[in-house]
Write an enzyme that holds these catalytic residues in place. Structure first.
Site, PDB file in Angstrom:
ATOM      1  N   PHE A 207       2.028   9.386   3.612  1.00 26.71           N
ATOM      2  CA  PHE A 207       3.199   9.369   4.488  1.00 26.71           C
ATOM      3  C   PHE A 207       4.250   8.338   4.080  1.00 26.71           C
ATOM      4  O   PHE A 207       5.296   8.257   4.706  1.00 26.71           O
ATOM      5  CB  PHE A 207       2.778   9.113   5.939  1.00 26.71           C
ATOM      6  CG  PHE A 207       2.075  10.265   6.573  1.00 26.71           C
ATOM      7  CD1 PHE A 207       2.771  11.221   7.295  1.00 26.71           C
ATOM      8  CD2 PHE A 207       0.703  10.412   6.437  1.00 26.71           C
ATOM      9  CE1 PHE A 207       2.120  12.288   7.878  1.00 26.71           C
ATOM     10  CE2 PHE A 207       0.051  11.475   7.020  1.00 26.71           C
ATOM     11  CZ  PHE A 207       0.754  12.417   7.738  1.00 26.71           C
ATOM     12  N   GLY A 208       3.972   7.535   3.059  1.00 32.75           N
ATOM     13  CA  GLY A 208       4.981   6.571   2.650  1.00 32.75           C
ATOM     14  C   GLY A 208       4.384   5.305   2.073  1.00 32.75           C
ATOM     15  O   GLY A 208       3.193   5.235   1.764  1.00 32.75           O
TER      16      GLY A 208
ATOM     17  N   VAL B 171       4.180   0.844   2.223  1.00 29.68           N
ATOM     18  CA  VAL B 171       4.291  -0.345   3.058  1.00 29.68           C
ATOM     19  C   VAL B 171       4.624  -1.533   2.152  1.00 29.68           C
ATOM     20  O   VAL B 171       3.971  -1.750   1.130  1.00 29.68           O
ATOM     21  CB  VAL B 171       2.982  -0.635   3.821  1.00 29.68           C
ATOM     22  CG1 VAL B 171       3.133  -1.915   4.644  1.00 29.68           C
ATOM     23  CG2 VAL B 171       2.629   0.517   4.728  1.00 29.68           C
TER      24      VAL B 171
ATOM     25  N   LYS C  92       7.431  -0.340   6.685  1.00 31.10           N
ATOM     26  CA  LYS C  92       6.888   0.956   6.289  1.00 31.10           C
ATOM     27  C   LYS C  92       8.038   1.919   6.012  1.00 31.10           C
ATOM     28  O   LYS C  92       8.845   2.214   6.896  1.00 31.10           O
ATOM     29  CB  LYS C  92       5.981   1.495   7.389  1.00 31.10           C
ATOM     30  CG  LYS C  92       5.261   2.779   7.026  1.00 31.10           C
ATOM     31  CD  LYS C  92       4.287   3.187   8.120  1.00 31.10           C
ATOM     32  CE  LYS C  92       3.183   2.168   8.297  1.00 31.10           C
ATOM     33  NZ  LYS C  92       2.172   2.640   9.272  1.00 31.10           N
TER      34      LYS C  92
ATOM     35  N   GLY D  89       0.829  -1.199   0.000  1.00 32.33           N
ATOM     36  CA  GLY D  89       0.000   0.000   0.000  1.00 32.33           C
ATOM     37  C   GLY D  89       0.858   1.242   0.000  1.00 32.33           C
ATOM     38  O   GLY D  89       2.036   1.211   0.338  1.00 32.33           O
TER      39      GLY D  89
ATOM     40  N   ASP E  18      -6.530   8.839  14.663  1.00 36.01           N
ATOM     41  CA  ASP E  18      -6.883   8.568  13.265  1.00 36.01           C
ATOM     42  C   ASP E  18      -7.591   7.219  13.132  1.00 36.01           C
ATOM     43  O   ASP E  18      -7.291   6.430  12.238  1.00 36.01           O
ATOM     44  CB  ASP E  18      -5.634   8.618  12.387  1.00 36.01           C
ATOM     45  CG  ASP E  18      -5.967   8.864  10.908  1.00 36.01           C
ATOM     46  OD1 ASP E  18      -7.077   9.349  10.629  1.00 36.01           O
ATOM     47  OD2 ASP E  18      -5.124   8.564  10.056  1.00 36.01           O
TER      48      ASP E  18
ATOM     49  N   GLY F 266       0.528   5.691   0.673  1.00 38.83           N
ATOM     50  CA  GLY F 266      -0.295   6.820   1.073  1.00 38.83           C
ATOM     51  C   GLY F 266       0.531   8.077   1.197  1.00 38.83           C
ATOM     52  O   GLY F 266       1.678   8.151   0.749  1.00 38.83           O
TER      53      GLY F 266
END
Length: 388
Positions: free
Chosen positions: A94-95, A97, A110, A90, A207, A92
């Site tokens: 922020f980075g 995975v 991650k 995945g 979150d 997103g």
């Protein structure tokens, strides 16, 4: 310790603009080989330990995980085939995975993006924050196993959860059965209760959403992604932290937007939105409305008049699938009390677990008089409690 963990725990499920149903699962990924390098052949089991924490038994399950360790960038690169897209789970804001193999164990790695306004934050503070999170050991929380901090390379090594996210199950092709929905709701609540009440210092996730609740092989919930987490200082007279709101908006407590006083009750609100998703099967936001406004009057009809079909996921309300009415009533009461009441009146996670389990009457957190919170006047009062 009140600084943000955003640089350490980046959200890899995408934010309000994108989604990543690919995360933490991927039956088509090629088989991973254990870490090996033709030049160095590192042995992960003999890696220099960070000496931050030695794992304790899992509180709910009794199983143990490897000791928390500090890894080199080279080790993690080899574990993921040099961060090959073949192992990408995945991506997103922020980075990314990746699925990796360390010492014969499958893990999630991650790889964090650099956040410009956080590059100059004190390094020791960041390491202290990692230390706090490394102590979090619970059946219903994804375990942090290690990290890498080499100049601009910031990576985390996490427990691998194979069954994707709650979001992918709710909005996928296969029906998520009612018993599994109840199991997930209770498990996520237990994870949050642990963060709020059993961690020292307390941790606020900030979150919680269906993207960040991963599903294990037995359909147990595992809370993931501490990208926005806040750690409450160890003192009895501090109950909240004031911080700029950075969570996914539909899940964010509206009381103090955009400058939010974060407390455990902020997580309770977000959890309530997840319960609405479990009840209705709807996405939190569509082109016409959001789930909070859509469900408002339908909850009154369900709890006061026993009319569930307008609220409950139509796939559950059929001859092919069913739900227990009393269980549904309990979950609806928990969702209503978490979302529509003002923060001071919202239940604690302990209370929610009691109602969902059937050991606490739902009337203790939501009774017929509380339906007033679902009116327009109640909506304004809950959003601006200081005016009442």
């Amino acid at each position: 310790m009140a600084s943000c963990l955003g640089c350490c725990f980046g959200n890899t499920s995408t934010d309000k603009h994108r989604s990543t149903d690919k995360i933490d699962g991927g039956s088509t990924l090629p088989a991973l080989q254990p870490v090996s390098s033709p030049h160095h052949a590192p042995v992960i089991g003999q890696t220099e330990s960070s000496s931050v924490v030695q794992d304790k038994e899992n509180q709910d399950g009794g199983s143990t995980l490897p000791a928390f360790q500090q890894y080199t960038y080279e080790q993690l690169a080899w574990a993921t085939g040099q961060f090959s897209n073949n192992f990408l789970l995945g991506e997103g804001a922020f980075g990314q995975v990746y699925k990796g193999n360390l010492d014969g164990k499958v893990v999630a790695i991650k790889k964090l993006k650099i956040i410009q306004d956080e590059q100059h934050e004190n390094l020791q503070t960041k390491l202290d924050e990692i230390e706090v999170i490394s102590h979090v050991t619970h059946l219903h929380i994804v375990k942090l196993l290690g990290y890498c901090n080499e100049e601009a390379n910031k990576l985390l090594v996490l427990e691998y959860v194979p069954n994707k996210s709650l979001k992918s199950h709710l909005h996928g092709k296969r029906l998520l059965e009612w018993k599994d929905r109840m199991n997930i709701a209770i498990g996520a609540a237990k994870g949050l209760q642990y963060l709020h009440e059993d961690c020292d210092p307390k941790i606020i996730h900030r979150d919680i959403k269906s993207d960040n609740i991963l599903i294990g092989n037995e359909f147990e919930a595992k809370i993931a992604d501490f990208s926005l987490a806040k750690i409450l200082p160890i003192t009895d007279d501090i109950t909240h932290i004031t911080t700029m709101l950075r969570g996914t908006n539909i899940y964010a407590d509206p009381e103090y937007d955009p400058l939010q006083r974060v407390s455990e009750k902020s997580d309770v609100y977000s959890y309530g939105v997840v319960l609405l998703e479990l009840i209705t099967g709807r996405k939190p936001q569509d082109a016409h409305s959001n789930i909070i406004e859509w469900a408002r009057l339908r909850i009154v009809s369900a709890l006061s008049g026993g009319i569930y079909h307008a609220l409950v996921d139509s796939k559950l309300d059929s001859k092919l699938a069913s739900y227990e009415t009393k269980e549904m009533e309990r979950m609806i009461s928990c969702a209503a009390a978490s979302v529509y009441k003002s923060s001071k009146l919202r239940p604690r996670m302990k209370d929610i677990i009691g109602v969902l389990n059937g050991t606490t009457p739902p009337e203790q957190i939501w009774n017929s008089e509380d339906n007033a919170f679902l009116s327009e006047k109640g909506k304004r009062r809950a959003a601006r409690p200081w005016l009442t």
